[in-house]
Design an enzyme around this catalytic site. Sequence first.
Site, short mmCIF file in Angstrom:
data_model
loop_
_atom_site.label_atom_id
_atom_site.label_comp_id
_atom_site.label_asym_id
_atom_site.label_seq_id
_atom_site.Cartn_x
_atom_site.Cartn_y
_atom_site.Cartn_z
CB CYS A 201 2.81 -0.70 4.70
SG CYS A 201 2.55 -1.04 6.44
CG HIS A 389 4.76 -5.13 5.65
ND1 HIS A 389 6.09 -4.81 5.58
CD2 HIS A 389 4.13 -4.01 6.08
CE1 HIS A 389 6.27 -3.56 5.94
NE2 HIS A 389 5.09 -3.05 6.25
CD GLU A 390 0.17 -3.78 6.40
OE1 GLU A 390 0.04 -3.28 7.52
OE2 GLU A 390 0.80 -3.22 5.49
CG HIS A 393 2.99 -3.14 10.77
ND1 HIS A 393 4.19 -2.62 11.21
CD2 HIS A 393 2.90 -2.80 9.44
CE1 HIS A 393 4.80 -2.00 10.21
NE2 HIS A 393 4.05 -2.10 9.14
CG HIS A 399 7.52 0.46 8.63
ND1 HIS A 399 6.67 1.52 8.43
CD2 HIS A 399 6.94 -0.59 8.02
CE1 HIS A 399 5.63 1.14 7.72
NE2 HIS A 399 5.76 -0.15 7.46
#
Length: 1095
Positions: A201, A389-390, A393, A399
């Site tokens: 990622c 996950h993105e 962010h 992370h």
Amino acid sequence: MCDGALLPPLVLPVLLLLVWGLDPGTAVGDAAADVEVVLPWRVRPDDVHLPPLPAAPGPRRRRRPRTPPAAPRARPGERALLLHLPAFGRDLYLQLRRDLRFLSRGFEVEEAGAARRRGRPAELCFYSGRVLGHPGSLVSLSACGAAGGLVGLIQLGQEQVLIQPLNNSQGPFSGREHLIRRKWSLTPSPSAEAQRPEQLCKVLTEKKKPTWGRPSRDWRERRNAIRLTSEHTVETLVVADADMVQYHGAEAAQRFILTVMNMVYNMFQHQSLGIKINIQVTKLVLLRQRPAKLSIGHHGERSLESFCHWQNEEYGGARYLGNNQVPGGKDDPPLVDAAVFVTRTDFCVHKDEPCDTVGIAYLGGVCSAKRKCVLAEDNGLNLAFTIAHELGHNLGMNHDDDHSSCAGRSHIMSGEWVKGRNPSDLSWSSCSRDDLENFLKSKVSTCLLVTDPRSQHTVRLPHKLPGMHYSANEQCQILFGMNATFCRNMEHLMCAGLWCLVEGDTSCKTKLDPPLDGTECGADKWCRAGECVSKTPIPEHVDGDWSPWGAWSMCSRTCGTGARFRQRKCDNPPPGPGGTHCPGASVEHAVCENLPCPKGLPSFRDQQCQAHDRLSPKKKGLLTAVVVDDKPCELYCSPLGKESPLLVADRVLDGTPCGPYETDLCVHGKCQKIGCDGIIGSAAKEDRCGVCSGDGKTCHLVKGDFSHARGTALKDSGKGSINSDWKIELPGEFQIAGTTVRYVRRGLWEKISAKGPTKLPLHLMVLLFHDQDYGIHYEYTVPVNRTAENQSEPEKPQDSLFIWTHSGWEGCSVQCGGGERRTIVSCTRIVNKTTTLVNDSDCPQASRPEPQVRRCNLHPCQSRWVAGPWSPCSATCEKGFQHREVTCVYQLQNGTHVATRPLYCPGPRPAAVQSCEGQDCLSIWEASEWSQCSASCGKGVWKRTVACTNSQGKCDASTRPRAEEACEDYSGCYEWKTGDWSTCSSTCGKGLQSRVVQCMHKVTGRHGSECPALSKPAPYRQCYQEVCNDRINANTITSPRLAALTYKCTRDQWTVYCRVIREKNLCQDMRWYQRCCQTCRDFYANKMRQPPPNS
């Protein structure tokens, strides 16, 4: 997504789309299924007859239903429907109501080609409801499209019925043939551990330039903190790239993406996140062709930047105007907080070529016009994990590997996130939760506080795992196309990786992705977290509840007013699947009082600047605190002699006053109102008489105007003064007449104020300069038993009662470790049930009570003694003394130590002086030569003898030379290795044997040339067999070369020609012998066995 958790209820449109693509001849998943052809009819309430429910029959085949009497004709888009559905030997009556709660009114699926073209808005054709006579049942149906058939789900307990129209039937759904399938739900099990994938990622951060000069004041910002609400909504635009739409087909791509986004929604509902985040899709765009302005390639950052600009132009627009929401009309585009682009193009980070990267996002980009973007690669249903996950962010989460306390663990935001777990198994780390809370408390997240009022979220559906809706065959088709099926010969390994066979291929293939949780892998088993486990019941619905509050922390300050906090956790019990998170806050702050700060001590804000100055490598003592009006809880410090403040810290320490003359305090980076009762957030205020929450009736206000002043001065009878002796003071606070007087001057405007009460008479003096004057306005209060300042005491009325009372509490005598608080004993006048504090002289001193005492600040001290290093001994030889610095320090919340009074430190003070003995003069160490390395192949040690030359053995141990040192020697690592002897090259007489002789490394086994040549073993030796026939010369096959060929011979190379070679007697030629070694070897052997001819 942690072990044992379940998916929250699925959103209605997802369930509808799950059955649209079913083949009428194929059962869904691997569960047992019955199939029937039925005719649903719309009926009136009078036609409903509810017989007792029979037991569920076994599997059935198709049957043709009977035709019921005439009924009202169903029209698309009606608000309510009552349907009769004969299914599997039962008459089901479906009570339905049109349901659009899962969509916003502006939601639409847009298909865009070379020229932008919007599709039609969603029809009003979605229904939800129940089956009459079946408590807890659920019905979710649609009647969309030109054909108008029913598509959807009917759930009766653990039994599911899927319905769709037959392909060859036409017309309205009432009285039209439909295909129904029945299957029985399976119960999920706790998940097991999963494997880590090596998928990458990339998170992009915005580079900010340092700000110099006085910070600008953004008119949209406010001083009040943004309170963290229990629910936030991220309204999301999802765009499917043209290559993805072409791969799946438009209808399948729509179904696939909505299923993935539903999984993402469920991940953000997990209890471990602590805050309810609703990921809601407001628009789905299916690209038939890529627009000219949208450039997607292998370079990930460029592709993400291009998509961000494109989506902002196409679907952007101002979300807010200041603090006001832009009104949403029916023609306004849907509000977009985040934008996700899904593509099958293989992109990479920092280079323009394919690689393993599957997602890129901007850190904290949500709500930003050109940074609210996510780029994700379509890699099957694991796309859900990439997007979650993105989006993490995008919501400000780093992370986990960036936090030392969360590194090395398996969570959604791990650097290499865990694949193979589904939303019921994956959880968020505490670091992700903290990052999210900090982001949501910032002003850049304000778009998440306002949701499109046209949006609806909830629909009550049962918890299901994704593998219960997609069989192994269907998952293979998603990964490799419609011609792919699951490899049955890999069933024993299917939970570790899904293996698929594409029609026309001879071998199975895999992308190393485990199947979805809930995929069957055997009898009464299914895949959970990459392992095949037994099925266990779904946990019941459980709402979360708080644990008891923890102990209060230490006060943030060592003197004066500070702040402390305590915490609680939502784990008593934690929220279960579908359960709600604990309401309220997990952290509570309170005001704490200490002894007053000593006079001359810098302010708490100044101390923080000085602490930063001490840590800075630059010159000390140069920074002083500056309060920025619109950012009072950020630490700005100004270099001495400069007006440009520097931002030193994003927030000051808890308990820092919001301003130099304010009682409000900064708590967790936000300015909090402090009531006069000392409670954070309290609205209690002092009245004009200085009484907390008083009514202002205990004093009399005296005010007026005086118009003959140019400058002002203040002086008490004790000679304390401001602006006297023709000297102009700087603004600040001064102690005069027993109270704190605050002096403020802005240009020619001056203000003098004091809280009081005063203990000495005050004289306000006018300094006359020039001829112009601006006048003076004055106000002051006196107790109701006084009429004016300096007036003599009036006679006490007969009905007044003067008594001693305990009017309040003093501060605690110590800040930690257990101290005492004493009450303030005051003289109180009581008149007609009204109490007023008066001078102590009004009450008889003989009856004055002793103050009450209460224990306080019982928490352990964080103050401790800190001792510095010992100085060198004062004598180099014989006896002397050593000194060190011993200080009592207190640890602040940020870890900084500040000096405090010795009485605050527990225990005796460590010694600051001790005796020492210097080393005897001329004492030296003597060392011998190093020995050889103890190892001849690898790591070893050199050794030597070290001795003290002093007769008493008092050499300085710190200067003693080393007696051992590491060494490496590889000179003896190579040795000769021999193989086994071969069989004798001859079957009779004298022959040769050979063996392999190699020089090899002892440790690595590598070949080398460092072995001694003189000690090399012989590779050949002679061997002797029985006497040979004289007709054959044994020497023709006993040469070393021929013997080696014989030893290495496995088979003939020229099988067809070797018989001719033997007949032509060409075996003695080495060229032919090498190609036909087996035939020639047998030929010689036979020759040797033949008896000699008769002479």
